[in-house]
Structure formats: structure tokens, C-alpha cells
Design an enzyme around this catalytic site. Structure first.
Site, PDB file in Angstrom:
ATOM      1  CD  GLU A 108      -2.097  -2.053   1.790  1.00  0.00           C
ATOM      2  OE1 GLU A 108      -1.732  -2.063   2.968  1.00  0.00           O
ATOM      3  OE2 GLU A 108      -2.365  -3.078   1.153  1.00  0.00           O
ATOM      4  CG  ASP A 123      -3.368   7.349   8.892  1.00  0.00           C
ATOM      5  OD1 ASP A 123      -3.194   6.115   8.974  1.00  0.00           O
ATOM      6  OD2 ASP A 123      -3.690   7.925   7.848  1.00  0.00           O
TER       7      ASP A 123
END
Lengths: 393, 253
Positions: free
Chosen positions: B45, B56
Site C-alpha cells: 500500500e 491515522d
């Protein structure tokens, strides 16, 4: 055309809920229940009682005689500055804390920039005995020390947002991350008409009390329930949403939204989102926001911490795009001058956010027989240091 | 057939690694991809950095901020990887937030992905219904697989809907929280992994968030098809640079 939210959570093409899957259950629960809970008799009774006995509503609609004479029009001030905690913010936090209780939540989180929403949230958490955590950018903590102290005194924990630019947008990111990590017991009290649906609509409905009162107050004073113009400043846009709410679909009323131009729209130090923003996604909402060509969200600037937000609520993005509202931007200097003028003409020291709205009278002429309501969203106590430094008082 | 679907048919547990494009240095992107493939990683990714990455944790936030400071943009990423298929054959997925892709233009972004050989996208803040109503046809036109997330809080009904509109794998977020390394998983995760495995979904599942070492990798892949490591790898890059990627991978499996 309706300027209210549609059933999918959009105002025109703006709004929606652009959230990570981790937030979906929380936001979905709120979406399914918020209207039902808000309009329960017991909720409305408790909400109205607290607004009356705790916040001090209704806030007066004051005819500003000397200001009216100065600008040769008829100006009323909606005195949200007289609310408990000093601004309109508390209307929303009262509503949302009652919502949180009915959702069975025990822990409250909030974001704050200048600290006004943080204080309003810490206040209602103290009132209801709820745990309260307020995220605030590390830079804002340093420059808004009195409000940090107020939140702490009210029993809230103030957590520094250390990421990104360490201001309001990053405090909002941190609050959202907290909510992702605490999906079951926590309610997030967003402070403005921003964020994923249903927040913009829910916050607007709680703030709508402002224009609901305007209607009957103006009826009493002028024999008609609507003014020709409503003026309000816009950062995220919650006081404007409340002041416009009852008049959104009433085209007799001209809506004027006032943004902070900072040091000038094209100075590179501005927060005039409608002029500088592009369609995009911020904090879970599709709206106008200030960003680079590559889609990175940029840091705005205004002398007023409450207008220092790179986006604008989706309702306002739609009011702008559809031309329903008139958008005017006001520089730091124009706002400061207008704040001083109101102080000396009417004996009211406004918050610097509100001073931006007041500066419209120098920019735009109104007719002598027109009725203008300006939403006096907050008082200037919190801004005294900024006024002192600016005017060398 | 899309490289992701081919890879998912292999009879092994898949190790997928996330890293932020343009980190630690702007020009490290291609080298990191090549090194990961060389050391047996199954899928990558590529994180497209964003100023406000809501899903995140601190590690990936910091790497994103650094990558942006280094000058990374969508345009630069596509230029860096324009010849990537001359040297790399494993599936490559771009993981990023919707706003930068919107500004590039969703269709232009998808077209560019196909041109350089990207196989799929993970966009954590793209709502399932918006994808379904507006973007699915575009993704399919360019042969891209879109990967949706599910979490321990996702309802069974919604998981089934997500399964029905997915055509690669489902990204199983291990626990309530943002991205970030954990040392081990508890009973709640084990129950969740079991629950999903008994749903007989048509798409295989790959677990992400909280995978950091051999132990968490093995726990995660006991029932699932594979696992994704992000923050732990970023930490490794931060500490050791790009020269010792082999050590990191050999410590996982």
C-alpha cells in the site's frame, strides 16, 4: 429551492458524511435518532428551561440608536453576548449535552480554537456531571491562556493537539481520532455547523433559537416578524446559521455572511473561505475549504481566533454557491475599528469575531427605512488583550 | 485478471506493507517498493500523504507531514512510479484520503492509476454510498479494485453490503482506534476474527491496524487471508532508513 438539509444530509451538493468506517456506527446512530430525540416533549422542556434559567434567554433584541444614526438605517443588535459564558456557543452545548445523555453517553469530547466552545462545553459538562476532554491546538493553548484556565477550573481536561499546524483544524482531527478510539461511551460535541451529517443540521437547529426569538421580538417592536437584512460573521458558521435559520426560505430577508479577510484576501494571510476556497472534504463534510492545488488543507489566518477555520459549514457553502446569501470579507483593521466604534457608540465591547460583522456598515450602504438585525455573537472580554495591543490602550 | 485477485488465489498468508510515499526522503518511493518486493512482501500500500489524515495515529501522521514537507504531491507520485511495472510485479494499492484525489479529479486519478499499473485504492473517508452512487462505474472502467474497511463495530448487515460491492478483499480494522502498532491482540480481537471468518464472505479478509511483529501477524492471519503492517514499518524506516528493509521483513515471517 430549500436551503435546509435534504434527507441524505446535503445542502445542494455540499454536506454528507465523508467519514472513516470506524466512525460510521456513532454518526449513524446520531443520524437515526437526533430529530426524534430533539423533538420529544421532555427534551424540548428541559432544553428551553435551561436556556431560560441557566443561559439567560431570551437574549434581548436591542435597538442601537446611535449606531443607526451613524449609518442612517435601522439597526437592531441580537445580544448573544449576554448569554452565560459570553457567546452563542452555549445554545449548542446545552442541546448536545442533553442529546448525549439521552444517547446514554458518559464521556464528552470537544475541539476548541480560541477556547469559547471549549469553555461552553466544559460548562455544561460541569452542570451535568459528565467527564469532559477538550482538544486544543498547542499553539492556541499558548495564546489563549485565560480560557484554558477557565476550562480547567470547570473540571475539564485540556489536551494539546500536537499534529499538523497545531491549531483548530488539528484539534478537530484529534477529537475525531479520540471518537474513533472510544466509539461506545463517548459523544463528540462539535462546536459549529461543520463535520459529518447530521452535525451541521443538528447544531443549526440548536442555534435556531436565535432567529426564533428575533421573529417575535421584532414583531413586538416593529409589527413585523422579519427584517430586511440579517448580518452575522462566519467562521465555521454556527451563529450565522442560528441567525439565518428561520429566514432561510424567506426571500424577503437578505442574508449577509461576513468572513475574515485577515490582512487582505490576497495577502496569503486570510480566512475568507468563500473567496479562497474550493470544493472539497474537511472534517467529514463536503464543502468549500482553503487548500492547495494538490488538495492539502491550508492554514488560515485572522486576528480573530473564532474565524480562523479553513472551511465553512456546508449550509453556508450552499448559501454562497446558490447566491442566497451575500458574502462580504472584512480585514483585521476594518474589524478592529468597528469594534472600537460599537464600544463608544453603544457601550458594548464586542468579540472580535462580531466586530467583523459590524464592519459591514462601512462597506455597504443600507436604506434609511430598512431594518437590519446584526447578530452580536459574543462579548469582547476574551479579546481585551488583542484590543489593548492593537490600539495601544 | 487484476494482480490483487491473482495474489489472493495463492495458497499462502499474505503480508502486505504500507508506507508513505516520499518518506523518509522524497525520492525513496520507488526504492522502498523494489526492496519490499525483493524481500518477499506480497502486496504494497503506497500511502498518498494528506495534511489531515483522520484515521491515522501519530506515526503515520508524522510520516505524512514529513512527506508533504519533502514536496510530495499526487503528480510527483505518479511521475515517480510511471515505470514501476518494468521492475515490480506484486499488487500495488494507493491508500489515501479523498480530498487530494478529488482535486486531481477522480476520473483523472483512476486513469493515471491504470496507466502506471496501480491495481486498487483504499480511501478511508470515502463513504460506501458515495462510491456506490458516483464512483463505482469509474473504478470499474479503469479496472481498479476498491477496498472497503470494516471494524469490530460494523453491523453484520453492513458487512454483507460491503462484501456485495467489493471485488478484491475486505480490510478488517483490528480494533477501535486509529492506525498504530500494538504488541499483541486480546480476546476481543480473537472473537472478532472468529466472528468474521464464520460469515463466509465472498471476499477474503486482510487485517490491518495494530500489526507490528511476528506474533500479531500470526494472530491476525490465523483466520484471515493476510495482514497489513504500516506504522511498525514506518517506525523502522524512521530509525534505520531504507537499507535494512530485509531485516524488518524477516522478523515478521
Amino acid at each position: 429551492m430549500s436551503y435546509h438539509v435534504n434527507e441524505k444530509g446535503y445542502y445542494g451538493t455540499f454536506g454528507g458524511a465523508y467519514i472513516p468506517e470506524m466512525l460510521y456506527p456513532n454518526v449513524e446512530e446520531l443520524r437515526q435518532k437526533y430529530l426524534e430525540i430533539m423533538y420529544e416533549d421532555s427534551f424540548q422542556k428541559e432544553f428551553k428551561q435551561l436556556l431560560k434559567d441557566y443561559v439567560g434567554r431570551p437574549s434581548p433584541l436591542f435597538y442601537a440608536k446611535r449606531l443607526s444614526e451613524r449609518y442612517n438605517t435601522k439597526i437592531y443588535l441580537k445580544r448573544e453576548d449576554l448569554n452565560h459564558t459570553g457567546a452563542h456557543k452555549v445554545n449548542n452545548t446545552i442541546g448536545q449535552i442533553l442529546m448525549a445523555k439521552r444517547l446514554g453517553k458518559t464521556r464528552i469530547i470537544a475541539e476548541t480554537g480560541a477556547g469559547q466552545h471549549g469553555v461552553a462545553t466544559a460548562t455544561v459538562c460541569a452542570l451535568m456531571g459528565m467527564e469532559c476532554i477538550v482538544y486544543m491546538g498547542e499553539i492556541d493553548i499558548a495564546r489563549q491562556a485565560p480560557n484554558v484556565a477557565r476550562m480547567k477550573m470547570l473540571g475539564a481536561e485540556v489536551r494539546a493537539a500536537l499534529s499538523g499546524s497545531r491549531t483548530l483544524k488539528d484539534a478537530t482531527n484529534e477529537a475525531i481520532r479520540d471518537w474513533i478510539s472510544n466509539p461506545v461511551n463517548t459523544h463528540y460535541i462539535i462546536g459549529s455547523v461543520v463535520g459529518p451529517h447530521p452535525y451541521p443540521d443538528m447544531v443549526a437547529r440548536f442555534q435556531a433559537v436565535i432567529s426564533e426569538e428575533m421573529e417575535w421580538q421584532l414583531q413586538e417592536k416593529e409589527g413585523r416578524s422579519y427584517p430586511d437584512h440579517v448580518i452575522a460573521c462566519v467562521g465555521g458558521g454556527s451563529n450565522a446559521a442560528g441567525a439565518f435559520y428561520q429566514y432561510l426560505d424567506d426571500e424577503r430577508v437578505n442574508l449577509i455572511a461576513v468572513e475574515a479577510a485577515g490582512k487582505g484576501i490576497h495577502s496569503g494571510e486570510s480566512a475568507a473561505t468563500s473567496a479562497l476556497g474550493e470544493d472539497g472534504i474537511i472534517h467529514g463534510s463536503r464543502t468549500l475549504l482553503m487548500q492547495t492545488k494538490d488538495g492539502q488543507i491550508t492554514e488560515p489566518y485572522s486576528i480573530s481566533a473564532g474565524l480562523d477555520y479553513p472551511g465553512v459549514g456546508p449550509m453556508h457553502a450552499h448559501l454562497y454557491a446558490s447566491k442566497r446569501a451575500e458574502f462580504i470579507s472584512i480585514t483585521d483593521d476594518e474589524a478592529m475599528t468597528a469594534g472600537l466604534e460599537l464600544s463608544q457608540l453603544e457601550g458594548i465591547i464586542p468579540a472580535i469575531e462580531t466586530s467583523h460583522a459590524l464592519a459591514v456598515f462601512e462597506q455597504r450602504k443600507f436604506k434609511e427605512n430598512e431594518i437590519v438585525i446584526l447578530n452580536l455573537s459574543g462579548r469582547g472580554d476574551k479579546d481585551l488583550n488583542t484590543y489593548i495591543d492593537y490600539f495601544k490602550l | 485478471m487484476n494482480r490483487i485477485n491473482q495474489k489472493l488465489q495463492e495458497d499462502k498468508k499474505l503480508l502486505s506493507i504500507y508506507f508513505t510515499a516520499g518518506y523518509p526522503s522524497l525520492d525513496d518511493t520507488v526504492g522502498v517498493i523494489q526492496e519490499l518486493e525483493k524481500n518477499g512482501v506480497d502486496m504494497i500500500e503506497i500511502g498518498l500523504p494528506f495534511s489531515d489524515p483522520l484515521a491515522d495515529g501519530p506515526t503515520i501522521q508524522a510520516s505524512s507531514t514529513k512527506a508533504l514537507e519533502n514536496g510530495m504531491t499526487s503528480e510527483i507520485l505518479f511521475t515517480q512510479i510511471e515505470n514501476i511495472r518494468e521492475t515490480v510485479s506484486i499488487p500495488l494499492i494507493i491508500m489515501g484520503y479523498l480530498n487530494p484525489m478529488m482535486q486531481y479529479g477522480i476520473e483523472a486519478f483512476c486513469a493515471k492509476c491504470k496507466e502506471v499499473g496501480i491495481d486498487g485504492l483504499i480511501i478511508p473517508d470515502m463513504p460506501v454510498d458515495v462510491y456506490h452512487d458516483e464512483y463505482q462505474a469509474i473504478f470499474e472502467k479503469y479496472g481498479l479494485i476498491n477496498v472497503f474497511l470494516i471494524t469490530p463495530q460494523t453491523s453484520e448487515e453492513r458487512i454483507k453490503f460491503i462484501d456485495s460491492i467489493s471485488n478484491g478483499f475486505i480490510y478488517m480494522v483490528s480494533s477501535a482506534g486509529t492506525t498504530g502498532a500494538k504488541n499483541s491482540f486480546g480476546n476481543a480481537q480473537a472473537d472478532y476474527f472468529d466472528r468474521i471468518s464464520t460469515m463466509n464472505l465472498k471476499n477474503p479478509q486482510i487485517v490491518g491496524f495494530g500489526i507490528s511483529n511476528r506474533e500479531t501477524f500470526n494472530q491476525a492471519t490465523d483466520k484471515a487471508k493476510g495482514a497489513i503492517i504500516g506504522s511498525a514499518f514506518i517506525k523502522h524506516l524512521t530509525k534505520n532508513g531504507t537499507k535494512t528493509i530485509a531485516d524488518f521483513v524477516s522478523n515478521i515471517r
